[in-house]
Scaffold this motif. Structure first.
Motif, short mmCIF file in Angstrom:
data_model
loop_
_atom_site.label_atom_id
_atom_site.label_comp_id
_atom_site.label_asym_id
_atom_site.label_seq_id
_atom_site.Cartn_x
_atom_site.Cartn_y
_atom_site.Cartn_z
N ASP A 1 0.45 -8.51 -8.48
CA ASP A 1 -0.56 -8.50 -9.62
C ASP A 1 -1.36 -8.48 -9.60
O ASP A 1 -1.76 -7.15 -10.34
N LEU A 2 -2.73 -8.77 -8.56
CA LEU A 2 -4.25 -8.56 -8.88
C LEU A 2 -4.84 -6.80 -8.49
O LEU A 2 -5.18 -7.69 -9.09
N ARG A 3 -3.31 -6.55 -7.24
CA ARG A 3 -4.38 -5.69 -7.05
C ARG A 3 -3.47 -4.37 -8.16
O ARG A 3 -4.01 -3.69 -7.98
N SER A 4 -2.67 -4.77 -9.03
CA SER A 4 -2.25 -3.81 -10.12
C SER A 4 -3.39 -3.91 -11.17
O SER A 4 -3.98 -3.37 -11.70
N ALA A 5 -4.35 -5.09 -11.25
CA ALA A 5 -5.23 -5.81 -12.07
C ALA A 5 -6.39 -4.55 -11.62
O ALA A 5 -7.17 -4.20 -12.80
N TRP A 6 -6.58 -5.12 -10.83
CA TRP A 6 -7.84 -4.10 -9.46
C TRP A 6 -7.59 -2.41 -10.35
O TRP A 6 -8.83 -2.10 -10.54
N ASP A 7 -6.19 -1.86 -9.86
CA ASP A 7 -6.04 -0.52 -9.81
C ASP A 7 -6.18 0.03 -11.25
O ASP A 7 -6.54 1.21 -12.04
N ALA A 8 -5.58 -0.57 -11.72
CA ALA A 8 -6.03 -0.51 -13.83
C ALA A 8 -7.21 -0.07 -14.33
O ALA A 8 -7.64 0.94 -14.94
N ILE A 9 -7.96 -1.26 -13.93
CA ILE A 9 -9.38 -0.84 -13.78
C ILE A 9 -9.95 0.35 -13.29
O ILE A 9 -11.11 1.27 -13.97
N VAL A 10 -9.67 0.43 -11.99
CA VAL A 10 -10.36 1.80 -10.90
C VAL A 10 -9.22 2.75 -11.72
O VAL A 10 -10.69 4.24 -12.28
N GLU A 11 -8.68 3.07 -11.95
CA GLU A 11 -7.74 4.48 -12.89
C GLU A 11 -9.05 4.19 -14.24
O GLU A 11 -9.22 5.69 -14.29
N SER A 12 -8.92 3.46 -15.22
CA SER A 12 -9.53 3.26 -16.28
C SER A 12 -11.02 4.18 -16.12
O SER A 12 -10.83 4.98 -16.99
N LEU A 13 -11.32 3.64 -15.38
CA LEU A 13 -12.87 3.99 -14.87
C LEU A 13 -12.79 5.28 -14.85
O LEU A 13 -13.69 6.44 -14.80
N ASP B 1 0.49 -1.24 0.03
CA ASP B 1 0.05 0.37 0.34
C ASP B 1 0.55 1.08 0.03
O ASP B 1 0.33 1.97 -0.89
N PRO B 2 2.04 1.89 1.26
CA PRO B 2 2.81 2.48 0.63
C PRO B 2 3.51 3.46 -0.55
O PRO B 2 3.41 4.18 -0.65
N LEU B 3 3.41 2.18 -1.54
CA LEU B 3 4.27 2.43 -2.35
C LEU B 3 3.26 3.16 -3.88
O LEU B 3 1.93 3.17 -3.81
N ALA B 4 4.44 3.97 -4.32
CA ALA B 4 3.16 4.67 -5.15
C ALA B 4 3.16 4.42 -6.51
O ALA B 4 3.76 3.57 -7.00
N ARG B 5 1.43 3.97 -6.69
CA ARG B 5 0.98 2.48 -7.45
C ARG B 5 1.11 3.86 -9.15
O ARG B 5 -0.18 4.62 -8.95
N GLN B 6 1.53 4.08 -10.30
CA GLN B 6 0.74 4.52 -11.44
C GLN B 6 0.11 4.21 -12.06
O GLN B 6 -0.45 4.79 -12.61
N ALA B 7 -0.43 2.96 -11.34
CA ALA B 7 -1.92 2.73 -11.99
C ALA B 7 -3.06 3.06 -11.43
O ALA B 7 -4.18 3.35 -12.25
N ASP C 1 -26.62 14.92 -7.79
CA ASP C 1 -26.80 13.23 -8.39
C ASP C 1 -27.28 11.68 -7.58
O ASP C 1 -26.78 11.75 -6.70
N THR C 2 -26.71 11.44 -9.22
CA THR C 2 -26.68 9.77 -8.35
C THR C 2 -25.62 8.92 -8.80
O THR C 2 -25.22 8.69 -9.42
N LEU C 3 -24.85 7.95 -8.01
CA LEU C 3 -24.31 8.40 -8.29
C LEU C 3 -24.08 6.25 -8.06
O LEU C 3 -24.36 5.79 -6.86
N THR C 4 -23.76 5.89 -8.91
CA THR C 4 -24.42 4.10 -9.33
C THR C 4 -23.35 3.07 -9.25
O THR C 4 -22.49 3.31 -10.13
N PRO C 5 -23.44 2.35 -7.82
CA PRO C 5 -22.03 1.14 -8.27
C PRO C 5 -22.06 0.77 -9.84
O PRO C 5 -23.12 0.09 -9.29
N VAL C 6 -21.10 -0.38 -10.02
CA VAL C 6 -21.30 -1.72 -10.79
C VAL C 6 -19.76 -1.93 -10.17
O VAL C 6 -19.44 -2.12 -9.35
N THR C 7 -19.80 -3.67 -10.61
CA THR C 7 -19.28 -4.46 -9.92
C THR C 7 -17.94 -4.19 -10.86
O THR C 7 -18.38 -4.85 -12.13
N LYS C 8 -16.90 -4.28 -10.78
CA LYS C 8 -15.89 -4.34 -11.57
C LYS C 8 -14.84 -6.38 -11.64
O LYS C 8 -15.09 -6.15 -9.75
N ALA C 9 -14.36 -6.44 -12.03
CA ALA C 9 -13.13 -8.11 -11.62
C ALA C 9 -12.11 -7.47 -12.43
O ALA C 9 -12.39 -7.73 -13.63
#
Length: 437
Positions: free
Chosen positions: A256-268, A163-169, A224-232
């Motif tokens: 590896d798994l956290r990086s994949a999740w972070d990339a999805i959140v960043e793109s969203l 967690d403390p590391l700066a993640r570019q994703a 305004d409405t924030l509607t959560p979706v499931t991302k995987a």
């Protein structure tokens, strides 16, 4: 016997919570927003509730520690008595259980760990290995006693290391306003004011006369409405890697798994910014127009910053772009060769070098970030915005599942959660475009 002071604090806590919920329930049943008096009351009670919660948590921790010390002391006495005297061939055992401490099954390599957390979870789930299941149960009982958490919780050393590391994703996702969703997928409704009474403040037309504009009903609200979706996301892990049972394997898999999740959140988040912003920024026909000394990228950034300030929430403080546009900004120079967007901040470093690869440029007083969340294809867009105009809602519990859909030699491990984005103030996000190369 329960602590009477804690009991009284809990009663006050429950009374405040019931009062807050009652006002919100009445507003919901009447299909209306909270009145000013109700909103003020809810805000004041919420502040009192937070102070009570902090006090209860602090005192409860003291009580819990005192109780554990008593139990440990008693258990040591039982063990000494068992060593000195055996009754019927049975020796008295300690009453201390795995709930009282981390059993230490999953430690880092530095701390002498020998087992892999993910390997044990896979073996217990898929291979029905009882020894692995027992170690996992002891670990989960220890780490979930205080919080009552659910799901699969990796060893603390893994989270602390990653967690403390700066993640570019997550360059942009970590900059915008974040709302924790917990495990609640329901939409969030956020009220807002759409029209103010500014125009009602007029000069009196004549002595002793009222100006008609003073009483005009201009105030209006919306929501305004924030509607959560499931991302995987999922990754295929070699069976050989899991069978090696080293804590170093956990670091690789978890990262590896956290990086994949972070990339999805960043793109969203980046997609929401480009889609929800306002096209008030400059449009450059090609790269030559972008680099032009008169009316090029720098003037465009200033114009966009001024347009954002017109939304009356302050000037822009963030620029988000893909890496190609970030590099193009870094190459811009004045007549003396000095960069017009210097990199003002780099990632943290230690004696061995950089710990992260996040660079932050300074573009006319705004933080400029390059991110993989924005596409590089022309027409290439980037955004000048006020960071609090964007909201990210994200769940804080992550689950891993296991399948062998790729065959027996590999295991598919998945990560998922709830996430939602909302551009709260579209006029505080100015979209810039470079049309062609």
């Amino acid at each position: 016997m329960p602590n009477p002071y804690l009991v009284r604090l809990r009663e006050q806590h429950d009374a405040l919570r019931s009062s807050i919920e009652g006002m919100q329930t009445r507003a919901a049943e009447g299909n209306r927003d909270l009145t000013e008096d109700e909103l003020r009351s809810v805000t004041e009670q919420a502040s009192q509730l937070k102070a009570l919660t902090d006090q209860i948590e602090s005192l409860t921790e003291v009580e819990t520690r005192s109780r554990r010390v008593g139990e440990l002391t008693a258990s040591l006495g039982d063990e000494r008595q068992g060593d000195a005297q055996q009754l019927g061939g049975e020796q008295t055992r300690s009453r201390t259980t795995t709930r009282d401490r981390d059993p230490g099954h999953y430690r880092s390599v530095v701390d002498g760990g020998e087992r892999s957390f993910f390997a044990d979870h896979y073996r217990s789930t898929v291979l029905n290995d009882q020894d692995s299941r027992k170690r996992l149960e002891e670990h989960m009982r220890a780490v979930t006693q205080a919080s009552g958490g659910t799901g699969i919780i990796p060893p603390k050393w893994l989270v602390d290391e990653y967690d403390p590391l700066a993640r570019q994703a997550r360059a942009v996702a970590d900059m915008v306003r974040r709302l924790p969703l917990g495990r609640d997928p329901r939409p969030l409704t956020l009220p807002k004011q759409t029209t103010g009474t500014d125009a009602n403040i007029l000069t009196q037309s004549a002595e002793g006369a009222n100006t008609a504009g003073w009483g005009t009903d201009r105030f209006a609200t919306d929501k305004d409405t924030l509607t959560p979706v499931t991302k995987a996301a999922y990754q295929d892990v070699a069976r050989q890697l899991l069978d090696s049972s080293s804590p170093a394997v956990d670091s690789l898999i978890f990262g590896d798994l956290r990086s994949a999740w972070d990339a999805i959140v960043e793109s969203l988040v980046c997609t929401a910014i480009l889609a929800g912003g306002t096209a008030t920024g400059s449009t450059f026909a090609n790269e030559a127009a972008f680099k032009a000394a008169d009316g090029g990228a720098i003037d465009g950034a200033i114009d966009a910053q001024t347009a954002v300030a017109g939304d009356q929430r302050g000037p822009a403080d963030l620029v988000v772009m893909n890496f190609r546009r970030f590099g193009a900004h870094r190459k811009l120079k004045d007549s003396t060769g000095r960069p017009l967007m210097p990199v003002s901040r780099y990632g943290p470093q230690n004696a061995r070098g950089a710990l992260g690869n996040l660079m932050v440029g300074d573009l006319e007083g705004m933080d400029a970030l390059g991110t993989s969340g924005i596409p590089t294809a022309y027409a290439e867009k980037y955004a000048v915005l006020r960071r609090h105009a964007v909201i990210l809602g994200e769940s804080d519990v992550i689950d891993f599942t296991y399948e062998q859909v790729a065959g027996p030699a590999a295991v598919r491990m998945g990560i998922w959660g709830y996430v939602g984005t909302l551009v709260r103030h579209p006029n505080s996000v100015a979209i810039m475009t470079v049309t062609a190369a």
